[in-house]
Design an enzyme around this catalytic site. Structure first.
Site, PDB file in Angstrom:
ATOM      1  N   ASP A   1      77.860 -54.188  68.638  1.00 43.94           N
ATOM      2  CA  ASP A   1      78.497 -55.205  68.019  1.00 43.94           C
ATOM      3  C   ASP A   1      77.871 -56.169  67.412  1.00 43.94           C
ATOM      4  O   ASP A   1      78.484 -57.513  67.014  1.00 43.94           O
ATOM      5  CB  ASP A   1      79.744 -55.545  69.234  1.00 43.94           C
ATOM      6  CG  ASP A   1      79.211 -56.335  70.275  1.00 43.94           C
ATOM      7  OD1 ASP A   1      77.941 -56.295  70.524  1.00 43.94           O
ATOM      8  OD2 ASP A   1      80.072 -56.943  71.036  1.00 43.94           O
ATOM      9  N   GLU A   2      76.591 -56.009  67.316  1.00 48.97           N
ATOM     10  CA  GLU A   2      75.549 -57.284  66.894  1.00 48.97           C
ATOM     11  C   GLU A   2      74.610 -56.755  65.813  1.00 48.97           C
ATOM     12  O   GLU A   2      74.210 -55.612  65.913  1.00 48.97           O
ATOM     13  CB  GLU A   2      74.938 -57.800  68.118  1.00 48.97           C
ATOM     14  CG  GLU A   2      74.075 -58.870  67.834  1.00 48.97           C
ATOM     15  CD  GLU A   2      73.310 -59.255  68.992  1.00 48.97           C
ATOM     16  OE1 GLU A   2      72.682 -60.545  69.133  1.00 48.97           O
ATOM     17  OE2 GLU A   2      73.398 -58.519  70.123  1.00 48.97           O
TER      18      GLU A   2
END
Length: 406
Positions: A103-104
Site C-alpha cells: 500500500d506504499e
C-alpha cells in the site's frame, strides 16, 4: 537536476478495501486481522485509533480497548487485487515507480516541473487513484524519500502535503523522533533514556555522538533528521529469499502435526521457486517455543527447487532443533541464496518421470491454486491455511497476510 520525490500511501488500506466491499462499514470502527486467540491487528480504521488501537497490536488487546468495533478476518486475495489496480494506475502515469509495500509507493518526478508543475501533477494523480479505485490515498512531496514519507504521515488521512526545498529541517524539527524512518521501538526507548524526544534535539547533536551510540545507523538517523537522504528510487525488488511461518492457535507438542506444517510450507515454497524459475541454495528452519525462546538452523545445499529433496532436509533440521521437548508456538521455513534457474534432474537420484510429474503437478497448481495438488505428508490439520496468493518473484514486495494465526 533538483530531485522531486513523491510518496503515496493508501490510508488504512485493508479497512478501506473492506469498506469498498460493504458500505455499511463506512464511518464505523473497523479492525482487520486474525480473529483467533493469537491474532494480530493488521489494520485499524481511524475511528478506533482514539481508543489506542494500532496495527501490530494483539487482537485480544484491541478487543479490550475497543470492544464495540467490527472485527473482520482479512482476505489477502482481495487486498492483492486492489493493490495491483492502484499499481497499474500509477505505473501508467509516472516515469519511475517504486512499490515499497502493498500500500506504499514512491515516484520520481524530477524534471517534470518544467512541463507540468509537480505538485499540481501529484494532486491530479491522487484524484485519479481515488476516482478509479475508490480508495483513499495520501501523499507527501519533497526533495527526498524520507521527508516525503514523513510528510505523507503528517498529511493523513486522505490528504496531501508539499515540503519546499530548503525547509526540510524546519518541517522535521518539532516532530517526535519516532516519526523518522529507521527509528523503531527499541531505538526510540534508547532516545528517551537519553532525554531526546524531538527531531530538533537530534539536529543539534554532533553526528559523531550519534554514531558512537547507535553505530552506522546513528549517522543515517542524523542525516534523515536533518532532511538529508540520497536514497534512489528502486523500480524492482529482487528477492533473495522466500519464507513461510505459522503460529499455532494453541501451543503444541504434537510432532506429527508440526512435521505436517513444515512439509506443507516446504512444498508450497518449492512450488513458488519453480513457478518463478528460481533455485535455492540454503534451507532454514525456525522454532519458537511457548516461552518465546526462538531458535533456527540453516543448511547449505546444492541448488534445487524440488520438494522431494527439500522436505526431508526441513524435517532433518527440525529434528536437530527440537531438543527441549517444550510446547511449540511457531514454526517457519525459509529458502535462501536464490538464483535464476530451472529444476535440473539429479543424475544420481531422479528419473525423467520425476521431472514430468513436477511439470504436471505445477500446471494443475497454476490453474487451480498452489494447494490443489499436495503430498500426503503435507495434508492434515497442521497444513491448514498454507498457500501463496501471488508470485513472490514478480518484483513487488510480499503482501502481508491479514492474519498469521492458524
Amino acid at each position: 537536476m533538483k530531485r522531486t520525490i513523491l510518496h503515496l500511501d493508501l490510508d488504512a488500506f485493508f479497512v478501506s478495501c473492506e469498506r469498498l466491499l460493504d458500505s455499511k462499514l463506512n464511518n464505523k470502527p473497523v479492525i482487520v486481522g486474525g480473529l483467533g486467540g493469537r491474532g494480530v491487528v493488521s489494520a485499524a480504521s481511524y475511528e478506533t485509533r482514539a481508543y489506542g488501537v494500532h496495527s501490530g497490536m494483539p487482537m485480544k488487546m484491541a478487543r479490550q480497548l475497543c470492544g464495540h468495533a467490527i472485527f473482520i478476518r482479512g482476505n489477502a486475495g482481495t487486498y492483492t487485487k486492489y493493490s495491483k489496480l492502484v499499481t497499474e494506475i500509477l505505473q501508467s502515469e509516472v516515469p519511475v515507480l517504486e512499490k515499497a509495500s502493498v500500500d506504499e509507493f514512491y515516484a520520481d518526478l524530477s524534471g517534470m516541473d518544467r512541463f507540468f508543475g509537480c505538485y499540481k501533477y501529484a494532486t491530479e494523480l491522487r484524484q485519479k487513484v481515488i476516482r478509479e479505485s475508490g480508495l483513499p490515498i495520501s501523499f507527501g512531496l519533497s526533495g527526498n524519500k524520507t521527508v516525503s514519507k514523513v510528510a505523507t504521515n503528517e498529511a493523513k488521512p486522505n490528504n496531501q502535503l508539499k515540503i519546499d526545498v530548503g525547509s526540510e529541517k524546519e518541517f522535521l524539527a518539532p516532530l517526535s523522533i519516532k516519526k523518522i524512518p529507521l527509528v523503531g521501538e527499541k531505538t526510540f526507548r534508547a532516545f528517551c533514556n537519553m532525554g531526546i524526544k524531538t527531531v530538533h534535539t537530534v539536529q543539534q547533536m554532533p553526528v559523531e555522538m550519534m554514531t558512537s551510540v547507535f553505530g552506522k545507523n546513528g549517522r543515517v538517523i542524523w542525516q534523515r533528521s536533518n532532511g538529508i537522504d540520497n536514497t534512489p528510487i528502486i523500480e524492482y525488488h529482487e528477492r533473495k529469499s522466500i519464507s513461510s511461518e505459522r503460529t499455532y492457535g494453541l501451543d503444541t507438542i504434537d510432532v506429527s502435526k508440526i512435521k505436517t506444517t513444515l512439509a506443507a510450507m516446504a512444498e508450497d515454497l518449492a512450488f513458488q521457486l519453480r513457478r518463478g524459475g528460481k533455485l535455492a541454495s540454503t534451507v532454514t528452519v525456525k522454532i519458537r517455543y511457548s516461552d518465546f525462546q526462538t531458535y533456527s538452523k540453516q543448511l547449505k545445499i546444492p541448488y534445487t527447487s524440488a520438494d522431494h529433496h527439500l522436505i526431508p532436509l526441513v524435517h532433518e533440521l527440525f529434528e536437530k532443533l527440537y531438543d527441549r521437548r517444550v510446547l511449540v508456538r511457531l514454526v517457519g521455513v525459509k529458502y535462501g541464496g536464490i538464483t535464476s534457474g530451472t529444476y535440473q534432474i539429479n543424475l544420481f537420484d531422479d528419473q525423467k518421470r520425476t521431472v514430468n510429474l513436477y511439470n504436471a503437478m505445477d500446471k494443475i497448481r497454476l490453474r487451480y491454486g498452489s494447494r490443489s495438488v499436495v503430498r500426503a505428508s503435507a495434508l492434515g490439520e497442521g497444513a491448514r491455511s498454507i498457500g501463496n496468493f501471488t508470485n513472490p518473484f514478480n518484483g513487488e514486495p510480499p503482501i502481508v497476510l491479514a492474519h498469521r494465526s492458524q
